[in-house]
Design an enzyme around this catalytic site. Sequence first.
Site, PDB file in Angstrom:
ATOM      1  N   SER A   1       3.365  -6.283   7.355  1.00 41.17           N
ATOM      2  CA  SER A   1       3.241  -4.882   7.646  1.00 41.17           C
ATOM      3  C   SER A   1       3.327  -4.743   9.173  1.00 41.17           C
ATOM      4  O   SER A   1       2.825  -5.550  10.041  1.00 41.17           O
ATOM      5  CB  SER A   1       1.718  -4.498   7.383  1.00 41.17           C
ATOM      6  OG  SER A   1       1.500  -3.120   7.744  1.00 41.17           O
TER       7      SER A   1
ATOM      8  N   CYS B   1       0.740  10.031 -21.154  1.00 41.81           N
ATOM      9  CA  CYS B   1      -0.242  10.142 -20.015  1.00 41.81           C
ATOM     10  C   CYS B   1       0.563  10.905 -18.898  1.00 41.81           C
ATOM     11  O   CYS B   1       0.020  11.642 -18.064  1.00 41.81           O
ATOM     12  CB  CYS B   1      -0.803   8.796 -19.526  1.00 41.81           C
ATOM     13  SG  CYS B   1      -1.645   7.928 -20.578  1.00 41.81           S
TER      14      CYS B   1
ATOM     15  N   ILE C   1       2.427   2.806   2.470  1.00 39.89           N
ATOM     16  CA  ILE C   1       2.083   3.674   3.525  1.00 39.89           C
ATOM     17  C   ILE C   1       3.168   3.521   4.625  1.00 39.89           C
ATOM     18  O   ILE C   1       3.831   2.389   4.921  1.00 39.89           O
ATOM     19  CB  ILE C   1       0.966   3.229   4.288  1.00 39.89           C
ATOM     20  CG1 ILE C   1      -0.415   3.492   3.433  1.00 39.89           C
ATOM     21  CG2 ILE C   1       0.513   3.974   5.385  1.00 39.89           C
ATOM     22  CD1 ILE C   1      -1.692   2.822   3.783  1.00 39.89           C
TER      23      ILE C   1
ATOM     24  N   VAL D   1      19.147 -18.227  -5.052  1.00 45.24           N
ATOM     25  CA  VAL D   1      19.912 -19.088  -4.460  1.00 45.24           C
ATOM     26  C   VAL D   1      19.261 -20.128  -4.349  1.00 45.24           C
ATOM     27  O   VAL D   1      18.086 -20.644  -4.041  1.00 45.24           O
ATOM     28  CB  VAL D   1      20.215 -18.454  -2.672  1.00 45.24           C
ATOM     29  CG1 VAL D   1      20.526 -19.299  -1.902  1.00 45.24           C
ATOM     30  CG2 VAL D   1      20.818 -17.210  -2.976  1.00 45.24           C
TER      31      VAL D   1
ATOM     32  N   SER E   1       0.873  -1.249   0.042  1.00 42.11           N
ATOM     33  CA  SER E   1      -0.062   0.108  -0.075  1.00 42.11           C
ATOM     34  C   SER E   1       0.742   1.254   0.035  1.00 42.11           C
ATOM     35  O   SER E   1       0.345   2.417   0.002  1.00 42.11           O
ATOM     36  CB  SER E   1      -0.841  -0.007   1.243  1.00 42.11           C
ATOM     37  OG  SER E   1      -1.739  -1.092   1.242  1.00 42.11           O
TER      38      SER E   1
ATOM     39  N   CYS F   1       2.786   3.601 -25.213  1.00 43.41           N
ATOM     40  CA  CYS F   1       4.505   3.773 -24.922  1.00 43.41           C
ATOM     41  C   CYS F   1       4.919   2.543 -24.900  1.00 43.41           C
ATOM     42  O   CYS F   1       6.216   2.350 -25.077  1.00 43.41           O
ATOM     43  CB  CYS F   1       4.651   4.651 -23.911  1.00 43.41           C
ATOM     44  SG  CYS F   1       3.794   4.136 -22.308  1.00 43.41           S
TER      45      CYS F   1
ATOM     46  N   CYS G   1      -3.469   4.873 -19.737  1.00 41.17           N
ATOM     47  CA  CYS G   1      -3.615   4.042 -21.016  1.00 41.17           C
ATOM     48  C   CYS G   1      -2.799   2.771 -20.395  1.00 41.17           C
ATOM     49  O   CYS G   1      -2.771   1.807 -21.188  1.00 41.17           O
ATOM     50  CB  CYS G   1      -3.053   4.598 -22.262  1.00 41.17           C
ATOM     51  SG  CYS G   1      -1.330   4.504 -22.698  1.00 41.17           S
TER      52      CYS G   1
ATOM     53  N   HIS H   1       3.569   4.038   8.057  1.00 41.45           N
ATOM     54  CA  HIS H   1       2.558   4.099   9.225  1.00 41.45           C
ATOM     55  C   HIS H   1       2.839   4.952  10.290  1.00 41.45           C
ATOM     56  O   HIS H   1       4.214   5.194  10.544  1.00 41.45           O
ATOM     57  CB  HIS H   1       2.477   2.557   9.820  1.00 41.45           C
ATOM     58  CG  HIS H   1       1.359   1.681   8.747  1.00 41.45           C
ATOM     59  ND1 HIS H   1       0.414   2.043   8.570  1.00 41.45           N
ATOM     60  CD2 HIS H   1       1.772   0.542   8.139  1.00 41.45           C
ATOM     61  CE1 HIS H   1      -0.267   1.019   7.526  1.00 41.45           C
ATOM     62  NE2 HIS H   1       0.756   0.045   7.172  1.00 41.45           N
TER      63      HIS H   1
HETATM   64  C1  LIG Z   1      -0.808  -6.187  -0.009  1.00 40.33           C
HETATM   65  C2  LIG Z   1       0.097  -5.512   1.076  1.00 40.33           C
HETATM   66  C3  LIG Z   1       0.145  -4.257   1.487  1.00 40.33           C
HETATM   67  C4  LIG Z   1       1.213  -3.689   2.568  1.00 40.33           C
HETATM   68  N1  LIG Z   1       1.370  -2.420   2.901  1.00 40.33           N
HETATM   69  C5  LIG Z   1       2.355  -2.006   3.586  1.00 40.33           C
HETATM   70  C6  LIG Z   1       2.144  -0.581   4.075  1.00 40.33           C
HETATM   71  O1  LIG Z   1       1.401   0.135   3.382  1.00 40.33           O
HETATM   72  N2  LIG Z   1       2.937  -0.199   5.085  1.00 40.33           N
HETATM   73  C7  LIG Z   1       4.035  -1.265   5.510  1.00 40.33           C
HETATM   74  O2  LIG Z   1       4.829  -0.627   6.188  1.00 40.33           O
HETATM   75  N3  LIG Z   1       3.885  -2.370   5.066  1.00 40.33           N
HETATM   76  C8  LIG Z   1       3.076  -2.839   4.014  1.00 40.33           C
HETATM   77  N4  LIG Z   1       3.383  -4.221   3.754  1.00 40.33           N
HETATM   78  C9  LIG Z   1       4.221  -5.195   4.133  1.00 40.33           C
HETATM   79  C10 LIG Z   1       5.594  -4.945   3.363  1.00 40.33           C
HETATM   80  O3  LIG Z   1       5.150  -4.753   1.929  1.00 40.33           O
HETATM   81  C11 LIG Z   1       6.585  -6.017   3.533  1.00 40.33           C
HETATM   82  O4  LIG Z   1       6.898  -5.680   4.976  1.00 40.33           O
HETATM   83  C12 LIG Z   1       7.820  -5.467   3.088  1.00 40.33           C
HETATM   84  O5  LIG Z   1       7.964  -5.360   1.674  1.00 40.33           O
HETATM   85  C13 LIG Z   1       8.763  -6.802   3.182  1.00 40.33           C
HETATM   86  O6  LIG Z   1      10.000  -6.575   2.476  1.00 40.33           O
HETATM   87  P1  LIG Z   1      11.086  -7.798   2.440  1.00 40.33           P
HETATM   88  O7  LIG Z   1      12.318  -7.016   1.669  1.00 40.33           O
HETATM   89  O8  LIG Z   1      11.050  -8.359   3.695  1.00 40.33           O
HETATM   90  O9  LIG Z   1      10.319  -8.706   1.327  1.00 40.33           O
HETATM   91  P2  LIG Z   1      10.383  -8.854  -0.199  1.00 40.33           P
HETATM   92  O10 LIG Z   1      10.312  -7.645  -0.702  1.00 40.33           O
HETATM   93  O11 LIG Z   1       9.503 -10.011  -0.745  1.00 40.33           O
HETATM   94  O12 LIG Z   1      11.884  -8.943  -0.714  1.00 40.33           O
HETATM   95  C14 LIG Z   1      12.419 -10.513  -0.213  1.00 40.33           C
HETATM   96  C15 LIG Z   1      13.229 -10.564  -1.889  1.00 40.33           C
HETATM   97  O13 LIG Z   1      13.914 -11.797  -1.559  1.00 40.33           O
HETATM   98  C16 LIG Z   1      14.126 -12.335  -2.903  1.00 40.33           C
HETATM   99  N5  LIG Z   1      14.118 -13.795  -2.808  1.00 40.33           N
HETATM  100  C17 LIG Z   1      13.243 -14.857  -2.263  1.00 40.33           C
HETATM  101  N6  LIG Z   1      14.007 -15.960  -2.601  1.00 40.33           N
HETATM  102  C18 LIG Z   1      15.225 -15.974  -2.954  1.00 40.33           C
HETATM  103  C19 LIG Z   1      16.112 -16.786  -3.275  1.00 40.33           C
HETATM  104  N7  LIG Z   1      16.098 -18.064  -3.037  1.00 40.33           N
HETATM  105  N8  LIG Z   1      17.420 -16.208  -3.809  1.00 40.33           N
HETATM  106  C20 LIG Z   1      17.517 -14.865  -3.927  1.00 40.33           C
HETATM  107  N9  LIG Z   1      16.567 -13.992  -3.731  1.00 40.33           N
HETATM  108  C21 LIG Z   1      15.264 -14.673  -3.021  1.00 40.33           C
HETATM  109  C22 LIG Z   1      12.642 -12.102  -3.373  1.00 40.33           C
HETATM  110  O14 LIG Z   1      12.803 -11.960  -4.934  1.00 40.33           O
HETATM  111  C23 LIG Z   1      12.528 -10.616  -2.868  1.00 40.33           C
HETATM  112  O15 LIG Z   1      12.723  -9.642  -3.872  1.00 40.33           O
HETATM  113  C24 LIG Z   1       2.245  -4.732   2.934  1.00 40.33           C
HETATM  114  C25 LIG Z   1       2.208  -5.887   2.401  1.00 40.33           C
HETATM  115  C26 LIG Z   1       1.297  -6.208   1.338  1.00 40.33           C
HETATM  116  C27 LIG Z   1       1.201  -7.915   0.905  1.00 40.33           C
END
Ligand SMILES: Cc1cc2nc3c(=O)[nH]c(=O)nc-3n(C[C@H](O)[C@H](O)[C@H](O)COP(=O)(O)OP(=O)(O)OC[C@H]3O[C@@H](n4cnc5c(N)ncnc54)[C@H](O)[C@@H]3O)c2cc1C
Length: 481
Positions: A336, A401, A47, A172, A45, A439, A434, A49
Site C-alpha cells: 500500500s 440478491c 481505497i 513462469v 481495501s 445462484c 446469500c 488513498h
Molecule cells: C489487505 C490489503 C489491503 C490493501 N489496501 C490497499 C488500499 O486500500 N489501497 C492501496 O492503494 N493499496 C492497498 N493495498 C496494496 C495493494 O493491494 C497492492 O499494492 C497491489 O495490489 C499490488 O499489485 P501488484 O500488481 O504489484 O501485485 P499482485 O496483485 O499480487 O499481482 C502480481 C501477479 O503476479 C502473478 N505471479 C506471481 N508469480 C508469477 C509467476 N511465476 N508467473 C506468472 N505470474 C506470476 C500473481 O498471480 C499475481 O496476479 C492493500 C494490500 C493488502 C494486502
Amino acid sequence: MYDVIIIGGGIVGCALARELSRYNLRLALIEKEVEVGFGTSKTNSGIIHAGHHSAEGTLKGKFEWAGNQRWDDLARDLKFGFKRIGELLIAQKPEDLQYLEDLKKQGDSRGVTGLEIWEPKQIRKAEPNLSHSILQALHAPTAAVINPYEACFGLIECARQNGAQLFCDHPVMSIRQKDDGFSIQTGQKKFLSQIILNATGVFADRVAAMIGADNFKIFPRKGEEYLLDRRLQGIVSHLIFPTPSATSKGVLIIPTVDGPIMVGPTAEEVDNRENLSTSFAGASKIFASVRKSCPAISERDTITEFAGLRAVSGTNDFIIEPSPVKGFYNIAGIQSPGLTAAPVIATFVTEMLRADGLALTEKSTWKAAIDGPPHFAQMTTRERQAAILDDPAFGRIVCRCESVTEAEIRYAIRHGARTLDGVKFRVRAGMGRCQGGFCTTRIMDLLAQTLAIPLAEITKRGRGSNVCTPRHDDLSVEDLG
Ligand SMILES: Cc1cc2nc3c(=O)[nH]c(=O)nc-3n(C[C@H](O)[C@H](O)[C@H](O)COP(=O)(O)OP(=O)(O)OC[C@H]3O[C@@H](n4cnc5c(N)ncnc54)[C@H](O)[C@@H]3O)c2cc1C
C-alpha cells in the site's frame, strides 16, 4: 520475439500493459492464475488513498498523490466502480492530535487539496454513528473507493483492444538470458522477449531469482478483511481511519463502492506466500478496534471474509528499477498504496524504458476507452425494458440478491471470466447476502455452456478449487481406482 513481456497480471501489470499498449511494441502479459487480478489486487481495501499518507522522500510518497489524481479519467474510460467519498482520520487520544497536524502539513506541502481538521461538532454532524469520544479528525475529501478487480479487468481489456496479448494460467517456471534477450518457460510454452518487467507482487523476489536479479527480498504481511451485511450500509459515509501504527494504517471502516461496509485489515508478518486464511484472532482484533470508533458494528454482521498479502520490501518502499541483469526490470515491494499508485508506476516505468533506449512510437489507433459491462441493477425502468427487448437474457435474473441477469453473466464470460470468482467480480453475481447460495449452480451451468466444458472443470478461483467432482458414470475404471 516480443519487445516487452510483463510477468504478473495484478493492478501494476495490467496498468503497465495498458500504458505500453499506446506504442508500437510487440507486447504480452503472462499471468500464473486463470484470470488477471487474482493476486493481492483482488484482496485489498479498495481505497484510492487521499495523497497525504505516505512519507516524504519515498517512492510511495511521490506516487500516492500523483496516482490519486489519475483515477477519475480511468474510471470513466474503463467503466469500473469509483467514488470519491472522502476520509476522516480520527484522533481518540490527546497524543494523537499532533499526528493529525503533522499529516495535514505533509499533505498541504504536497498539494493535496481540501485537507481540514474537524472538531467534534462537525464530525458528529457528518458521521452521527461514530463514537462521541473522538477528539478531532483530519478530513481528506480526495480519498476514494474503487472495485480493484474491475479496474484490473478494465485495464487489461483496454490493453488487449490495443494489441497487447494476454496469457493466463501460464506460471513462469524459469528464465534464461540469451544474446538478444530472454527466454521464458511457463508451464505451457516458451516465450522470447527483449525486455522483461517483473510485476509479480509477493513472488517478485522468487521470479527475479530465476535470472539472478534478486538484489532484494519480499516479506509478506497478511491483512484480513471482513465484509458486513447491507443492513449496516450507510452507518458511515466516509472512510474512517484510526491514527496509524508503525506497520500499518490500522483497522479501517470502508464504505465499499457498491455500498456494503467492510472492516480491516490486520497486519501480520507471515512466511507462507499461499496462505490466505482468516482467523478468529484476526477477527477479534478487527472488531475490537472498530467498535472503539463505531460501537454499532459487530462481528455478527459479517457475511464474508478474506485475506491478502502485502509485498513488503526490506526498505519498506517500492522498488522500481533496472535490475543487475540488463533488460530485466523489477517493479517490486508494491505494498500500500500500490493500488492508488499503479497508473503512475506504469508511466514511470515507461519513461524508464524510454530513457534506456526502447523506441516508443505512439499508435495513431490507440483507444483509451472500452465499452464496459452492462449493469442491469443500475438501469432505469425504461433502459431495462429496452435491454430486454434487445436481448431476452436481460429478463432472466440469476443472482437475486444483487439483481444480476443472465445477459450480464454471459457478457462477463465472453470478456474473460473463467471461474465463479471471475463472474462474481465482474458482475457481482454471488456477492450479496446469500453469497452464492442460490445462484452458484446456475452460474456454473452458464460457464459450462458458454465455455463448452464439463461442470467438473469449473472452479471457484482456478486450479485446485473445483466445485464438484465428475459424475461416476463419466469416470473411467482407472479414475475410480
Ligand atoms: C489487505 C490489503 C489491503 C490493501 N489496501 C490497499 C488500499 O486500500 N489501497 C492501496 O492503494 N493499496 C492497498 N493495498 C496494496 C495493494 O493491494 C497492492 O499494492 C497491489 O495490489 C499490488 O499489485 P501488484 O500488481 O504489484 O501485485 P499482485 O496483485 O499480487 O499481482 C502480481 C501477479 O503476479 C502473478 N505471479 C506471481 N508469480 C508469477 C509467476 N511465476 N508467473 C506468472 N505470474 C506470476 C500473481 O498471480 C499475481 O496476479 C492493500 C494490500 C493488502 C494486502
